[in-house]
Design a protein around this motif. Structure first.
Motif, mmCIF file in Angstrom:
data_model
loop_
_atom_site.group_PDB
_atom_site.id
_atom_site.type_symbol
_atom_site.label_atom_id
_atom_site.label_comp_id
_atom_site.label_asym_id
_atom_site.label_seq_id
_atom_site.Cartn_x
_atom_site.Cartn_y
_atom_site.Cartn_z
ATOM 1 N N VAL A 162 0.847 -1.197 0.000
ATOM 2 C CA VAL A 162 0.000 0.000 0.000
ATOM 3 C C VAL A 162 0.881 1.244 0.000
ATOM 4 C CG1 VAL A 162 -1.670 1.351 1.351
ATOM 5 C CG2 VAL A 162 -1.974 -1.118 1.096
ATOM 6 N N ARG A 163 1.918 1.245 0.847
ATOM 7 C CA ARG A 163 2.834 2.399 0.890
ATOM 8 C C ARG A 163 3.519 2.604 -0.453
ATOM 9 N NH1 ARG A 163 4.437 -0.095 5.785
ATOM 10 N NH2 ARG A 163 3.348 0.863 7.532
ATOM 11 N N ASN A 164 3.916 1.514 -1.104
ATOM 12 C CA ASN A 164 4.576 1.607 -2.412
ATOM 13 C C ASN A 164 3.624 2.184 -3.462
ATOM 14 O OD1 ASN A 164 6.861 0.470 -1.262
ATOM 15 N ND2 ASN A 164 6.530 -1.562 -2.143
ATOM 16 N N GLN A 165 2.387 1.708 -3.470
ATOM 17 C CA GLN A 165 1.394 2.217 -4.420
ATOM 18 C C GLN A 165 1.126 3.709 -4.166
ATOM 19 O OE1 GLN A 165 -0.101 0.669 -7.024
ATOM 20 N NE2 GLN A 165 1.065 -1.197 -6.631
ATOM 21 N N LEU A 166 1.023 4.059 -2.900
ATOM 22 C CA LEU A 166 0.783 5.446 -2.517
ATOM 23 C C LEU A 166 1.950 6.336 -2.930
ATOM 24 C CD1 LEU A 166 -1.305 7.230 -1.166
ATOM 25 C CD2 LEU A 166 -0.273 6.689 1.032
ATOM 26 N N SER A 167 3.152 5.871 -2.691
ATOM 27 C CA SER A 167 4.350 6.625 -3.057
ATOM 28 C C SER A 167 4.430 6.829 -4.568
ATOM 29 C CB SER A 167 5.591 5.891 -2.548
ATOM 30 O OG SER A 167 6.752 6.566 -2.941
ATOM 31 N N ALA A 168 4.162 5.774 -5.325
ATOM 32 C CA ALA A 168 4.207 5.871 -6.789
ATOM 33 C C ALA A 168 3.127 6.838 -7.300
ATOM 34 C CB ALA A 168 4.028 4.487 -7.420
ATOM 35 N N SER A 169 1.946 6.788 -6.706
ATOM 36 C CA SER A 169 0.869 7.679 -7.159
ATOM 37 C C SER A 169 1.202 9.136 -6.822
ATOM 38 C CB SER A 169 -0.475 7.273 -6.561
ATOM 39 O OG SER A 169 -0.476 7.390 -5.164
ATOM 40 N N LEU A 170 1.758 9.385 -5.639
ATOM 41 C CA LEU A 170 2.138 10.747 -5.261
ATOM 42 C C LEU A 170 3.216 11.291 -6.186
ATOM 43 C CD1 LEU A 170 2.161 10.377 -1.380
ATOM 44 C CD2 LEU A 170 0.556 11.711 -2.746
ATOM 45 N N LYS A 171 4.194 10.469 -6.511
ATOM 46 C CA LYS A 171 5.276 10.888 -7.413
ATOM 47 C C LYS A 171 4.701 11.262 -8.779
ATOM 48 C CE LYS A 171 9.666 9.320 -9.333
ATOM 49 N NZ LYS A 171 10.622 8.219 -9.413
ATOM 50 N N SER A 172 3.809 10.430 -9.287
ATOM 51 C CA SER A 172 3.195 10.687 -10.590
ATOM 52 C C SER A 172 2.344 11.962 -10.566
ATOM 53 C CB SER A 172 2.330 9.493 -10.993
ATOM 54 O OG SER A 172 1.631 9.771 -12.181
ATOM 55 N N LEU A 173 1.551 12.140 -9.529
ATOM 56 C CA LEU A 173 0.687 13.321 -9.440
ATOM 57 C C LEU A 173 1.504 14.602 -9.297
ATOM 58 C CD1 LEU A 173 -2.197 11.969 -7.203
ATOM 59 C CD2 LEU A 173 -2.316 12.539 -9.628
ATOM 60 N N ARG A 174 2.558 14.555 -8.506
ATOM 61 C CA ARG A 174 3.406 15.744 -8.362
ATOM 62 C C ARG A 174 4.023 16.132 -9.699
ATOM 63 N NH1 ARG A 174 5.230 13.298 -3.078
ATOM 64 N NH2 ARG A 174 4.027 14.466 -1.531
ATOM 65 N N LYS A 175 4.414 15.127 -10.464
ATOM 66 C CA LYS A 175 5.010 15.384 -11.782
ATOM 67 C C LYS A 175 3.965 16.013 -12.719
ATOM 68 C CE LYS A 175 6.946 12.884 -15.696
ATOM 69 N NZ LYS A 175 7.090 11.556 -16.272
ATOM 70 N N GLU A 176 2.757 15.502 -12.696
ATOM 71 C CA GLU A 176 1.692 15.997 -13.575
ATOM 72 C C GLU A 176 1.187 17.380 -13.154
ATOM 73 O OE1 GLU A 176 0.394 14.688 -16.431
ATOM 74 O OE2 GLU A 176 1.958 13.177 -16.267
ATOM 75 N N LEU A 177 1.254 17.662 -11.863
ATOM 76 C CA LEU A 177 0.680 18.900 -11.338
ATOM 77 C C LEU A 177 1.751 19.880 -10.882
ATOM 78 C CD1 LEU A 177 -2.195 17.203 -9.324
ATOM 79 C CD2 LEU A 177 -2.420 18.446 -11.485
ATOM 80 N N VAL A 178 2.881 19.886 -11.563
ATOM 81 C CA VAL A 178 4.010 20.726 -11.174
ATOM 82 C C VAL A 178 3.625 22.212 -11.127
ATOM 83 C CG1 VAL A 178 5.009 21.019 -13.484
ATOM 84 C CG2 VAL A 178 6.490 21.045 -11.472
ATOM 85 N N LYS A 179 2.671 22.617 -11.959
ATOM 86 C CA LYS A 179 2.213 24.006 -11.999
ATOM 87 C C LYS A 179 1.583 24.440 -10.668
ATOM 88 C CE LYS A 179 -1.242 26.774 -14.452
ATOM 89 N NZ LYS A 179 -2.259 26.745 -15.493
ATOM 90 N N PHE A 180 1.103 23.467 -9.900
ATOM 91 C CA PHE A 180 0.392 23.756 -8.653
ATOM 92 C C PHE A 180 1.224 23.380 -7.425
ATOM 93 C CE2 PHE A 180 -2.720 22.734 -11.952
ATOM 94 C CZ PHE A 180 -3.481 23.879 -11.939
ATOM 95 N N THR A 181 2.521 23.499 -7.523
ATOM 96 C CA THR A 181 3.419 23.048 -6.467
ATOM 97 C C THR A 181 3.054 23.588 -5.095
ATOM 98 O OG1 THR A 181 5.189 22.869 -8.077
ATOM 99 C CG2 THR A 181 5.831 22.889 -5.769
ATOM 100 N N GLY A 182 2.748 24.872 -4.985
ATOM 101 C CA GLY A 182 2.414 25.460 -3.685
ATOM 102 C C GLY A 182 1.197 24.813 -3.056
ATOM 103 N N PHE A 183 0.181 24.560 -3.847
ATOM 104 C CA PHE A 183 -1.033 23.956 -3.333
ATOM 105 C C PHE A 183 -0.829 22.477 -3.029
ATOM 106 C CE2 PHE A 183 -5.488 22.363 -4.179
ATOM 107 C CZ PHE A 183 -5.984 22.760 -2.955
ATOM 108 N N LEU A 184 -0.009 21.807 -3.821
ATOM 109 C CA LEU A 184 0.231 20.386 -3.607
ATOM 110 C C LEU A 184 0.803 20.100 -2.236
ATOM 111 C CD1 LEU A 184 1.556 19.226 -7.082
ATOM 112 C CD2 LEU A 184 -0.648 18.751 -6.051
ATOM 113 N N PHE A 185 1.549 21.065 -1.691
ATOM 114 C CA PHE A 185 2.105 20.909 -0.344
ATOM 115 C C PHE A 185 0.988 20.605 0.654
ATOM 116 C CE2 PHE A 185 2.979 23.017 3.736
ATOM 117 C CZ PHE A 185 4.057 22.249 4.160
ATOM 118 N N TYR A 186 -0.182 21.243 0.473
ATOM 119 C CA TYR A 186 -1.302 21.039 1.378
ATOM 120 C C TYR A 186 -2.075 19.775 1.061
ATOM 121 C CZ TYR A 186 -0.732 25.725 3.167
ATOM 122 O OH TYR A 186 -0.236 26.837 3.757
ATOM 123 N N VAL A 187 -2.153 19.431 -0.194
ATOM 124 C CA VAL A 187 -2.997 18.336 -0.626
ATOM 125 C C VAL A 187 -2.307 16.987 -0.517
ATOM 126 C CG1 VAL A 187 -4.299 17.408 -2.576
ATOM 127 C CG2 VAL A 187 -4.244 19.855 -2.187
#
Length: 188
Positions: A162-187
């Motif tokens: 579960v931790r591995n899946q979560l880590s991989a999904s977070l990495k992918s989402l951060r890469k896709e949503l780089v424009k929203f870096t400030g907000f991603l810190f909260y989310v």
């Protein structure tokens, strides 16, 4: 509008032509009203469309001798309230408000306010790029606040998986949503 009552009577009698005349006349006025409340072009367009759909559906109930403008704007206002309730109940609303509060208090003038609508659209697009398992684990943990242990039990996975899946999904989402870096810190 000249001859409005004639068009309203036509609408009540199922005239699509009269509905179109009313639609074309009232759409810009209604758009301004809704936009002044929701401050989002996308949501405003949806609310204006939904309002006129309701007008068409309820056309037999319209009283041509009463104010069509009041009837129209009341329907739109109720839809706006429904939209506000939906937004308030969105799982990311608290994070969005915290982010905007920090931006407002920040002395850094290069930081700009985030448009929640734009973020949510991009966020949903980014989630479609996750594997089905990554998305399921991510949504359970981040959006439904289910613990890693509970996810492992529900999905018959190990906690590490579960931790591995979560880590991989977070990495992918951060890469896709780089424009929203400030907000991603909260989310994320």
């Amino acid at each position: 509008m000249r001859d409005e009552k004639i068009h309203i009577r036509g609408l009540v009698d199922d005239s699509y032509k009269d509905f179109t005349v009313l639609y074309e006349y009232w759409t810009p006025h209604l758009y301004q009203f809704v936009f002044s409340l929701v401050k989002s072009q996308l949501i405003t367009k949806d609310i204006v469309q939904e309002t006129f759909v309701k007008i068409w559906i309820k056309r037999k109930q319209i009283n041509p001798d009463q104010s069509f403008k009041s009837y129209l704007f009341t329907i739109a206002y109720r839809i706006v309230l429904k939209e506000f309730r939906r937004q308030i109940n969105h799982p990311l609303m608290g994070d969005y408000l915290a982010y905007n509060n920090e931006v407002a208090l920040s002395e850094n003038t290069t930081e700009q306010k985030l448009d929640l609508d734009e973020f949510l659209i991009q966020y949903e697009k980014a989630k479609t790029k996750l594997t089905p398992r990554q998305r399921e684990v991510f949504e359970m943990n981040k959006e439904m606040q289910v613990s890693v242990s509970e996810i492992a039990d529900k999905l018959s996975l190990t906690k590490q998986s579960v931790r591995n899946q979560l880590s991989a999904s977070l990495k992918s989402l951060r890469k896709e949503l780089v424009k929203f870096t400030g907000f991603l810190f909260y989310v994320l």
